[in-house]
Structures are given as structure tokens and as C-alpha cells.
Design an enzyme around this catalytic site. Structure first.
Site, mmCIF file in Angstrom:
data_model
loop_
_atom_site.group_PDB
_atom_site.id
_atom_site.type_symbol
_atom_site.label_atom_id
_atom_site.label_comp_id
_atom_site.label_asym_id
_atom_site.label_seq_id
_atom_site.Cartn_x
_atom_site.Cartn_y
_atom_site.Cartn_z
ATOM 1 N N GLU A 170 10.134 3.698 -1.527
ATOM 2 C CA GLU A 170 10.426 5.117 -1.259
ATOM 3 C C GLU A 170 11.322 5.711 -2.341
ATOM 4 O O GLU A 170 11.147 6.877 -2.720
ATOM 5 C CB GLU A 170 11.060 5.300 0.129
ATOM 6 C CG GLU A 170 10.228 4.798 1.309
ATOM 7 C CD GLU A 170 8.767 5.235 1.295
ATOM 8 O OE1 GLU A 170 8.461 6.324 0.771
ATOM 9 O OE2 GLU A 170 7.916 4.471 1.793
ATOM 10 N N HIS A 201 9.321 6.902 -5.209
ATOM 11 C CA HIS A 201 8.682 8.205 -4.988
ATOM 12 C C HIS A 201 9.584 9.351 -5.452
ATOM 13 O O HIS A 201 9.094 10.356 -5.968
ATOM 14 C CB HIS A 201 8.370 8.408 -3.500
ATOM 15 C CG HIS A 201 7.067 7.802 -3.068
ATOM 16 N ND1 HIS A 201 5.866 8.146 -3.641
ATOM 17 C CD2 HIS A 201 6.769 6.884 -2.115
ATOM 18 C CE1 HIS A 201 4.880 7.473 -3.054
ATOM 19 N NE2 HIS A 201 5.403 6.678 -2.130
ATOM 20 N N GLY A 206 0.839 -1.194 0.000
ATOM 21 C CA GLY A 206 0.000 0.000 0.000
ATOM 22 C C GLY A 206 0.869 1.237 0.000
ATOM 23 O O GLY A 206 2.099 1.145 0.083
HETATM 24 CO CO CO Z 1 4.284 5.416 -0.908
#
Ligand code: CO
Length: 234
Positions: free
Chosen positions: A195, A198, A151
């Protein structure tokens, strides 16, 4: 950058103000985050959501001379605050509206209590102390892939199966500017890969197994006759 500014002019004003344009000095850019008249400016106390241009931008490198500055410390502090407030395991600066290459990860013991022993083991989970990395670089050390449900706080209320490599090495500098290197495996390697994505404007929805994309509260939607809300605040 000029083309980008021209293209976005007027349309995504907040996007412009959170992106570190090459012509701006870091301090000037940071200052306008705080001095603007707008009531809610980054670094936010909530997670930006999919669709927000800041999540699709390639985040800028933090200039070496700014790593150990009060400005970057404030951004990192806010990241850690939001990470813990929402009780999650990882956060990247674009998720609080700041397009800089900074990530924070933490797998606390308390998270284990919410999971069954079987899934904790199957997902190769283990504790990870708070780790902040500025300008991180990732290399894969074990190319075995594992598929597990994943998620993201920026895709609130959903999850999907995502394949990730079993082992990685991640290095960068910490808050004080000291070189930091970590070898991670299993779930913690997954967090690091998530991460890092991102920072390059990628979300797990870009490479998930689409047939497994799930609303995490679909059962409650039925039992509560649709009276379920996904909160974006905490
Ligand atoms: Co995330």
C-alpha cells in the site's frame, strides 16, 4: 506543477481534477470533485486500473488541518466500503482515484476460510483489525526477504511473486488525527509495503519476478474454451 499541467492539458482531464495542485486549497479541490458535471468522479466505488495516471502519481500529503474533516472522512469511508466490497486486505486512496496519502488495511478472519492452512502458515498470515493511516511512514525492522505470490486490485486478474521485507513499522495519524503506530510482520508487513508503494506511484509489477506473472484464471480459460471474463465491478 505548471509543467505537469501544461504537459497533460487536455489529455488527462480527470487526472488533473484528481491531483491536488499546490495552488489549490484542499477544500476547493475537494469541492470540484463533487460539483463537476461529470457523471462518475472520485472517490470511486471501483478500483482504478494499471495505466491510469492516478496510480503513477506521487500522492499528496493530507494537510494536517484537513485530517479530521468531513471531506477526508468521506474519502476514508469510501475506501473502507470498496475494500470490503471487493473482499481484499488493503487499499490506497489512488486506487479510488484520489491522489492523497491515505491507506486502509484489514485482514479479516473470513479471508482465512478461503485459504489452505498450509498457505496461511507459509505466508505468515494473521488477522489485522481495520487500520486507517493518513500520511503514513514506513520503516523496515526486519530485512529478511520473503517471496510470495501477490496480487493487486488495480492489476485485476493477475498475480506474480514479489519479494517483501519480513517486518516493518508503520506510523501515521488515524481518522481523528491521533498518532498511530503499528509493528507488523509476515503478510501484514507485506500489505503495508504494497500500500505504501501505491502512494509513491509504484505497482508490484515494477519489481515482481517477471517470469511468474500469471493470469489468475488461465486454467478456466482452457476448461471454458476461453469464455471467461475478469470483472472490474462488484
Ligand atoms: Co494494490
Amino acid at each position: 506543477m505548471l509543467l505537469k499541467l501544461h504537459k497533460l492539458c487536455g489529455k488527462h482531464e480527470r487526472y488533473l481534477s484528481t491531483s491536488l495542485a499546490a495552488s489549490q486549497s484542499f477544500r476547493k479541490w475537494y469541492q470540484q470533485l463533487w460539483t463537476t458535471k461529470r457523471t462518475n468522479m472520485p472517490p470511486y466505488g471501483h478500483f482504478t486500473q494499471i495505466g491510469d495516471p492516478v496510480l503513477r502519481d506521487r500522492a499528496a500529503v493530507v494537510p494536517a488541518e484537513c485530517v479530521d474533516s468531513k471531506e477526508v472522512h468521506a474519502i476514508v469511508d469510501q475506501m473502507v466500503h470498496v475494500l470490503r466490497k471487493y473482499d481484499c486486505v488493503g487499499i490506497a486512496a489512488p486506487q479510488i482515484g484520489v491522489s492523497l496519502r491515505i491507506i486502509a488495511m484489514e485482514f479479516r478472519r473470513s479471508i482465512k476460510q478461503d485459504l489452505s492452512e498450509a498457505s496461511y502458515k507459509a505466508r505468515q498470515m494473521s488477522e489485522l483489525p481495520l487500520t486507517v493511516l493518513i500520511n503514513p511512514k514506513l520503516t523496515v525492522t526486519n530485512y529478511t526477504k520473503h517471496k510470495h505470490p501477490e496480487g493487486c486490485m488495480s492489476v485485476r486478474g493477475f498475480s506474480a511473486d514479489v519479494e517483501r521485507y519480513e517486518g516493518v513499522k508503520i506510523s501515521g495519524v488515524n481518522r481523528q488525527g491521533a498518532h498511530t503506530e503499528l509493528v507488523l510482520s509476515g503478510w501484514n508487513a507485506r500489505i503495508a509495503q504494497h500500500e505504501m508503494d501505491h502512494l509513491d506511484g509504484k505497482l508490484y509489477t515494477d519489481h515482481m519476478d517477471r517470469s511468474t506473472f500469471t493470469c489468475t484464471c488461465w486454467e478456466a480459460v482452457n476448461t471454458k474454451s476461453g469464455r471467461v471474463e475478469i470483472p472490474f465491478y462488484k
